[in-house]
Scaffold this motif. Structure first.
Motif, mmCIF file in Angstrom:
data_model
loop_
_atom_site.group_PDB
_atom_site.id
_atom_site.type_symbol
_atom_site.label_atom_id
_atom_site.label_comp_id
_atom_site.label_asym_id
_atom_site.label_seq_id
_atom_site.Cartn_x
_atom_site.Cartn_y
_atom_site.Cartn_z
ATOM 1 N N GLY A 1 0.882 -1.187 -0.188
ATOM 2 C CA GLY A 1 -0.426 -0.240 -0.307
ATOM 3 C C GLY A 1 0.405 1.384 -0.302
ATOM 4 N N LEU A 2 2.145 1.231 0.142
ATOM 5 C CA LEU A 2 2.839 2.061 -0.206
ATOM 6 C C LEU A 2 2.703 2.700 -1.683
ATOM 7 N N THR A 3 3.043 4.787 -1.473
ATOM 8 C CA THR A 3 2.643 5.906 -2.816
ATOM 9 C C THR A 3 4.096 5.477 -3.567
ATOM 10 N N THR A 4 3.701 5.744 -4.591
ATOM 11 C CA THR A 4 5.115 5.067 -6.083
ATOM 12 C C THR A 4 5.745 6.553 -5.303
ATOM 13 N N GLU A 5 5.684 7.323 -4.859
ATOM 14 C CA GLU A 5 6.987 7.711 -4.152
ATOM 15 C C GLU A 5 7.559 7.992 -3.338
ATOM 16 N N GLN A 6 7.089 6.877 -2.392
ATOM 17 C CA GLN A 6 7.659 6.211 -0.756
ATOM 18 C C GLN A 6 8.562 4.996 -1.552
ATOM 19 N N ILE A 7 8.321 5.094 -2.393
ATOM 20 C CA ILE A 7 8.860 3.568 -3.150
ATOM 21 C C ILE A 7 9.747 3.701 -3.989
#
Length: 410
Positions: free
Chosen positions: A130-136
């Motif tokens: 459930g992480l955002t693309t930014e966090q990944i």
């Protein structure tokens, strides 16, 4: 509300992918269902079965999308519209899955062997974690645009290879990458790479749940048991990691009476049994290190020589800059801060470490131990500027401000 929706997302996505097959289309449908829930539930109340509600709305979105396609797809949409929600939550006839766990099956799908390791991890963090693309992107030290393209290509690759939503016949084929992905998800939950909160308890809880399921399926695998033990021994400290104001409290200053003793006991029992029976691996070594920390009633009782030996073994089994960084701390505690600083110097040429805050933060701590207060101040300030997590930045800035200037060596 946000935590509830995040915890429900993997299961809902798994149920839709199991029924309709297209990860990309199903993820879009789930995102629309989540938006609808975020808008409607605060006013109308959370439904009795929130998962079924999200699946129903997601199904309708898929039907709407398919109505614009060819007649064959339109007929499939009609069939889907007549499918009861409880059937989506149940396995198809003859389908076998571990504890009917769609999330675990989704995890294994994302770790398909036709994907590159980096794509496997990115896709799993997005779909299951459930992480955002930014966090990944932050976790992989690449731009958000680059990570978005990587995730998109991974989805397309799954589609072209004809990957199906079923439990693979041999879990061991995908085990290494699955364990590493669960490790990354747990780490992101335990210390968020960005944002105002230090921890995301829903992510650590989901990582532990999925790792428990893997351990149930593969009880004799030492690394699965080791990873579960590591998570439990680390998560046990979470209640003591922040103060009432949300400020980070380092391990050596935590109130250990707040640690979760049940999780510590379970983790210690797991790793003790595993070390005696299984081939030694990186997760078992990390769990053993965590166990030594958790066994100490006070910070000053920590068996640092034993931890140093374990880090030296870990550096041989799994050489990477983060291991070396932690080894430098253990070395400083055993042989003095200068020994740790000398080891840290070997990481200066590593751009991944030099551009992040952790190398500078550890150097600041060791410089402070050595009495080099001016240099420690500068290192804390530099670490604070590089930190993307607000609690970590506040902690580093506070550490810098408490140091008197112009008193090096006094």
């Amino acid at each position: 509300m946000e935590d509830l929706l995040r915890s429900l997302t993997p299961g809902v996505l798994g149920a839709l992918v199991r029924r309709y097959g297209s990860l990309d289309a199903c993820e879009d449908a789930v995102q629309e269902a989540l938006i609808a829930a975020a808008l409607q539930w605060p006013e109308q109340g959370i439904p009795d079965n929130p998962s079924a509600w999200l699946i129903t709305v997601g199904t309708r979105r898929l039907i709407d999308a398919r109505r614009s396609e060819a007649a064959r797809h339109q007929r499939e949409a009609v069939v889907a519209a007549l499918t009861p929600t409880d059937e989506l939550l149940s396995p198809a006839p003859g389908e076998q899955r571990a504890e009917d766990d769609d999330t675990l099956t989704l995890l294994l799908l994302c770790c398909h062997p036709d994907l590159t390791p980096s794509s496997q991890m990115a896709l799993t963090l997005r779909a299951v974690g459930g992480l955002t693309t930014e966090q990944i992107a932050r976790a992989f030290l690449v731009s958000e645009a680059t990570m978005g393209q990587r995730i998109s290509r991974a989805k397309q690759r799954l589609k072209t290879t004809g990957a199906t939503f079923t439990m693979p016949p041999n879990l061991h084929e995908r085990l290494r990458i699955v364990l590493h992905v669960l490790y990354l998800i747990f780490n992101e939950g335990y210390t968020a790479t960005s944002g105002p909160e230090l921890q995301r308890a829903s992510l650590t809880a989901e990582a532990i749940r999925l790792t428990r399921e893997l351990h149930r399926l593969l009880p004799a695998d030492g690394e699965v048991a080791g990873l579960l033990a590591l998570m439990l021994l680390t998560e046990a400290r979470r209640p003591a990691r922040t103060g009432p104001d949300g400020m980070l409290i380092p391990l050596g200053e935590q109130d250990r009476s707040l640690w979760n003793r049940a999780q510590i006991d379970e983790g210690r029992e797991l790793i003790s049994r595993t070390l005696a029976e299984a081939v030694l691996g990186p997760y078992q070594l990390q769990a053993a290190i965590a166990a030594v920390h958790d066994e100490a009633e006070r910070a000053e009782d920590t068996d640092w020589p034993q931890i140093l030996v374990l880090y030296q073994l870990l550096d041989q089994a799994w050489p990477n800059p983060v291991v070396r960084l932690n080894q430098a701390i253990a070395l400083a505690m055993v042989r003095g801060p200068q020994a740790g600083l000398d080891l840290l110097a070997t990481l200066d040429a590593d751009e991944r470490m030099a551009n992040g805050h952790r190398l500078h933060a550890v150097r600041a701590h060791l410089l402070e131990m050595a009495g080099e207060l001016d240099a420690a101040y500068d290192a804390y300030e530099g670490a604070g500027r590089r930190a993307t997590s607000l609690p970590e930045r506040r902690y580093l800035e506070a550490r810098a401000q408490r140091l008197p200037r112009g008193r090096t060596g006094q």
